[in-house]
Design an enzyme around this catalytic site. Structure first.
Site, PDB file in Angstrom:
ATOM      1  N   SER A 119      -3.980 -11.658   3.680  1.00  0.00           N
ATOM      2  CA  SER A 119      -4.913 -11.362   2.489  1.00  0.00           C
ATOM      3  C   SER A 119      -6.452 -11.089   2.995  1.00  0.00           C
ATOM      4  O   SER A 119      -7.014 -10.586   2.188  1.00  0.00           O
ATOM      5  CB  SER A 119      -4.789 -12.595   1.534  1.00  0.00           C
ATOM      6  N   HIS A 140      -0.630  -5.487   1.858  1.00  0.00           N
ATOM      7  CA  HIS A 140      -1.059  -6.756   1.211  1.00  0.00           C
ATOM      8  C   HIS A 140      -0.287  -6.844  -0.501  1.00  0.00           C
ATOM      9  O   HIS A 140      -0.993  -6.163  -1.049  1.00  0.00           O
ATOM     10  CB  HIS A 140      -2.773  -6.924   0.979  1.00  0.00           C
ATOM     11  N   GLU A 152      -1.971  -3.296  -1.562  1.00  0.00           N
ATOM     12  CA  GLU A 152      -3.275  -2.792  -0.792  1.00  0.00           C
ATOM     13  C   GLU A 152      -2.514  -2.307   0.685  1.00  0.00           C
ATOM     14  O   GLU A 152      -1.925  -3.318   1.095  1.00  0.00           O
ATOM     15  CB  GLU A 152      -3.976  -4.003  -0.710  1.00  0.00           C
ATOM     16  N   ASN A 190      -9.685  -8.871  -2.269  1.00  0.00           N
ATOM     17  CA  ASN A 190     -10.542 -10.153  -2.332  1.00  0.00           C
ATOM     18  C   ASN A 190     -11.983 -10.181  -2.192  1.00  0.00           C
ATOM     19  O   ASN A 190     -12.566 -11.198  -2.239  1.00  0.00           O
ATOM     20  CB  ASN A 190      -9.776 -10.703  -1.039  1.00  0.00           C
TER      21      ASN A 190
HETATM   22  N1  CAA Z   1       7.990 -14.896  -9.964  1.00  0.00           N
HETATM   23  C1  CAA Z   1       8.466 -14.188 -10.704  1.00  0.00           C
HETATM   24  N2  CAA Z   1       8.336 -13.901 -12.066  1.00  0.00           N
HETATM   25  C2  CAA Z   1       7.466 -14.649 -12.331  1.00  0.00           C
HETATM   26  C3  CAA Z   1       6.700 -15.136 -11.873  1.00  0.00           C
HETATM   27  C4  CAA Z   1       7.016 -15.423 -10.439  1.00  0.00           C
HETATM   28  N3  CAA Z   1       6.134 -16.321  -9.503  1.00  0.00           N
HETATM   29  N4  CAA Z   1       5.560 -15.850 -12.564  1.00  0.00           N
HETATM   30  C5  CAA Z   1       5.670 -15.347 -13.562  1.00  0.00           C
HETATM   31  N5  CAA Z   1       6.918 -14.565 -13.802  1.00  0.00           N
HETATM   32  C6  CAA Z   1       7.453 -13.525 -14.895  1.00  0.00           C
HETATM   33  C7  CAA Z   1       7.909 -14.607 -15.904  1.00  0.00           C
HETATM   34  O1  CAA Z   1       8.952 -14.993 -15.661  1.00  0.00           O
HETATM   35  C8  CAA Z   1       7.770 -13.607 -17.346  1.00  0.00           C
HETATM   36  O2  CAA Z   1       8.877 -12.839 -17.229  1.00  0.00           O
HETATM   37  P1  CAA Z   1       9.572 -12.438 -18.644  1.00  0.00           P
HETATM   38  O3  CAA Z   1       9.189 -11.101 -18.990  1.00  0.00           O
HETATM   39  O4  CAA Z   1      11.001 -12.460 -17.962  1.00  0.00           O
HETATM   40  O5  CAA Z   1       9.175 -13.687 -19.286  1.00  0.00           O
HETATM   41  C9  CAA Z   1       6.479 -12.925 -16.936  1.00  0.00           C
HETATM   42  O6  CAA Z   1       5.973 -12.719 -15.267  1.00  0.00           O
HETATM   43  C10 CAA Z   1       5.180 -13.301 -17.570  1.00  0.00           C
HETATM   44  O7  CAA Z   1       4.951 -14.833 -17.342  1.00  0.00           O
HETATM   45  P2  CAA Z   1       4.760 -15.941 -18.440  1.00  0.00           P
HETATM   46  O8  CAA Z   1       5.075 -15.329 -19.561  1.00  0.00           O
HETATM   47  O9  CAA Z   1       5.007 -17.139 -17.904  1.00  0.00           O
HETATM   48  O10 CAA Z   1       3.337 -16.140 -18.455  1.00  0.00           O
HETATM   49  P3  CAA Z   1       2.204 -14.841 -18.069  1.00  0.00           P
HETATM   50  O11 CAA Z   1       2.312 -13.977 -19.152  1.00  0.00           O
HETATM   51  O12 CAA Z   1       0.784 -15.709 -18.214  1.00  0.00           O
HETATM   52  O13 CAA Z   1       2.223 -14.253 -16.566  1.00  0.00           O
HETATM   53  C11 CAA Z   1       1.323 -14.048 -14.499  1.00  0.00           C
HETATM   54  C12 CAA Z   1       2.293 -15.026 -15.411  1.00  0.00           C
HETATM   55  C13 CAA Z   1       2.172 -12.768 -14.241  1.00  0.00           C
HETATM   56  C14 CAA Z   1       1.178 -14.864 -13.236  1.00  0.00           C
HETATM   57  C15 CAA Z   1      -0.195 -13.802 -15.235  1.00  0.00           C
HETATM   58  O14 CAA Z   1      -0.635 -15.032 -15.551  1.00  0.00           O
HETATM   59  C16 CAA Z   1      -0.886 -12.979 -14.398  1.00  0.00           C
HETATM   60  O15 CAA Z   1      -0.900 -11.824 -14.020  1.00  0.00           O
HETATM   61  N6  CAA Z   1      -1.741 -13.680 -13.598  1.00  0.00           N
HETATM   62  C17 CAA Z   1      -2.856 -13.155 -12.773  1.00  0.00           C
HETATM   63  C18 CAA Z   1      -2.046 -13.039 -11.425  1.00  0.00           C
HETATM   64  C19 CAA Z   1      -3.070 -12.670 -10.451  1.00  0.00           C
HETATM   65  O16 CAA Z   1      -4.113 -12.346 -10.518  1.00  0.00           O
HETATM   66  N7  CAA Z   1      -2.423 -12.266  -9.208  1.00  0.00           N
HETATM   67  C20 CAA Z   1      -3.128 -11.779  -8.160  1.00  0.00           C
HETATM   68  C21 CAA Z   1      -3.467 -13.323  -7.178  1.00  0.00           C
HETATM   69  S1  CAA Z   1      -4.383 -12.733  -5.891  1.00  0.00           S
HETATM   70  C22 CAA Z   1      -3.435 -12.373  -4.745  1.00  0.00           C
HETATM   71  O17 CAA Z   1      -2.271 -12.406  -5.093  1.00  0.00           O
HETATM   72  C23 CAA Z   1      -4.152 -11.800  -3.605  1.00  0.00           C
HETATM   73  C24 CAA Z   1      -4.855 -12.764  -2.521  1.00  0.00           C
HETATM   74  O18 CAA Z   1      -4.787 -12.413  -1.526  1.00  0.00           O
HETATM   75  C25 CAA Z   1      -5.312 -14.057  -2.938  1.00  0.00           C
END
Ligand code: CAA
Length: 284
Positions: A119, A140, A152, A190
Site C-alpha cells: 500500500s 494495490h 491502483e 494513500n
Molecule cells: N468481505 C467481503 N464482503 C464484504 C466485506 C468483506 N470484508 N465487508 C462487507 N462486505 C459486503 C457485505 O457482505 C455486504 O454485501 P451484501 O450486499 O451481500 O449485503 C456489502 O459488502 C455491504 O456491507 P455492509 O452492509 O455490511 O456494510 P456497508 O454498507 O457499510 O459496507 C463497506 C461495508 C463496503 C466496507 C463500506 O463501509 C465501505 O465501503 N467502507 C470504506 C472502505 C474503504 O474505504 N476501503 C479502502 C480502505 S483503504 C485501503 O484498502 C488501502 C490502504 O492501503 C490502506
C-alpha cells in the site's frame, strides 16, 4: 503476455481476497502462506464470502464449489515455478518483501510478472533486488477486496509497458477498474486518504469535535461510507502510522507529520478493529 496461472503470496485479509477474485474470474490460483493454519484461515474467509453470495442468490452452489476448486494450497515459494503472475500480499515490511521477491525471481519462469500489493512501499526498491525489474509492478487492491472496484497499478521506474498492459487487462478480467499511477510515496490512494485521516485525528486531538461528530461530518456531509476515524480503525492504526511516516520521510514535507495521538494509540497497542480497540471499542 497471457496470464493463466496465478500465485498469491500471503493468505491474510488482502491475499485471501485477491485469491477469491482471481478464482472467481476463472484463474487457477495457488494461495501461499508459511503454515497450513494461515491458508485454512484464508480459505475459511473465502468460503464464508461465497456462501453469502449463494444465500443472496448471486451464485449457485455449483459456482461456489468451482471457485473453491480453483484455489489450491501452497506452503512453499517453489510452487511459483509455473506461475504467469505472482501477487505478493505479505506483511508490509521492506526486508520481508525484498526477501520474497529475491526468492521468487530465482523460482518463477522468465516471463512471469511479479506484482506486489504493497500500500505504500516503493515498487522500484522492491524490484531492485530482482534481475527482472521490468517485470515487477504494483497491484494495490483495496480492502475489502471482493467489494472494492479499484486496483491502483503502480509502475516502478523500470516496469515495461507490456507488463503494465498485461496487468491492466488482468485487472479488468477481475471486474475491477485499473488506475495507472507512478511510483511515488503513498501512490495516489494513500497520499490523499491518509492525510485526510491524520487531519481527522488532529481534529480529535485538538478538541475541535468528538470522534462521533468528526465521523458524522464526513459520512453525512461528504457521503463517505465510513467516517475517517472508523476507517482508520478498519485499516489498522499501526498501518496508518507507518503510511504517514513513509509520506513524511519520502516527501520531506512537515504537512505529513503523523498526529501525536495516532502515535500514542499505536504505542498503547490500540490498533483498531484487529486489536479490539482503536478510536472505538470492538466487542467481538
Ligand atoms: N468481505 C467481503 N464482503 C464484504 C466485506 C468483506 N470484508 N465487508 C462487507 N462486505 C459486503 C457485505 O457482505 C455486504 O454485501 P451484501 O450486499 O451481500 O449485503 C456489502 O459488502 C455491504 O456491507 P455492509 O452492509 O455490511 O456494510 P456497508 O454498507 O457499510 O459496507 C463497506 C461495508 C463496503 C466496507 C463500506 O463501509 C465501505 O465501503 N467502507 C470504506 C472502505 C474503504 O474505504 N476501503 C479502502 C480502505 S483503504 C485501503 O484498502 C488501502 C490502504 O492501503 C490502506
Amino acid at each position: 503476455m497471457a496470464i493463466q496461472k496465478v500465485m498469491v503470496v500471503g493468505a491474510g485479509q488482502m491475499g485471501s481476497g485477491i485469491a477469491q477474485v482471481c478464482a472467481q474470474a476463472g484463474f487457477d490460483v495457488k494461495l501461499n502462506d508459511m503454515k497450513q493454519e494461515f491458508f485454512d484461515r484464508g480459505l475459511g474467509v473465502i468460503t464464508k464470502n461465497l456462501a453469502r453470495d449463494v444465500e443472496k442468490g448471486r451464485k449457485t452452489e455449483e459456482e461456489k464449489e468451482a471457485i473453491l476448486g480453483r484455489i489450491t494450497m501452497s506452503l512453499s515459494l517453489e510452487d511459483a515455478q509455473d506461475a504467469d503472475l505472482v501477487i505478493e500480499a505479505a506483511t508490509e515490511n521492506m526486508e520481508i518483501k525484498q526477501s520474497i521477491f529475491r526468492d521468487l525471481d530465482g523460482i518463477a519462469p522468465k516471463h512471469a510478472i511479479l506484482a506486489t500489493n504493497t500500500s505504500s512501499l516503493p515498487i522500484t526498491e522492491i524490484a531492485a533486488v530482482t534481475k527482472r525489474p521490468e517485470h515487477v509492478i504494483g497491484m494495490h487492491f483495496m480492502n475489502p477486496v471482493p467489494v472494492m472496484k479499484l486496483v491502483e497499478i503502480i509502475r516502478g521506474l523500470a516496469t515495461a509497458d507490456e507488463v503494465y498492459h498485461a496487468v491492466e487487462e488482468m485487472t479488468r478480467k477481475l471486474s475491477k477498474t485499473p488506475v495507472e499511477v507512478n511510483d511515488f510515496p503513498g501512490f495516489i490512494s494513500n497520499r490523499i486518504l491518509l492525510p485526510m485521516i491524520n487531519e481527522a485525528i488532529y481534529a480529535l486531538y485538538e478538541g475541535v469535535a468528538s470522534k462521533d461528530a468528526i465521523d458524522d461530518v464526513m459520512k453525512l456531509g461528504m457521503n463517505h461510507p465510513m467516517g475517517p476515524l472508523t476507517l482508520a480503525d478498519f485499516i489498522g492504526l499501526d498501518t496508518c502510522l507507518s503510511i504517514m511516516e513513509i509520506l513524511h520521510e519520502g516527501l520531506g514535507d512537515s504537512k505529513y507529520r503523523p498526529c501525536p495521538l495516532l502515535r500514542k494509540y499505536v504505542a498503547a497497542g490500540w490498533l483498531g478493529k484487529k486489536s479490539g480497540r482503536g478510536f472505538y471499542v470492538y466487542e467481538d
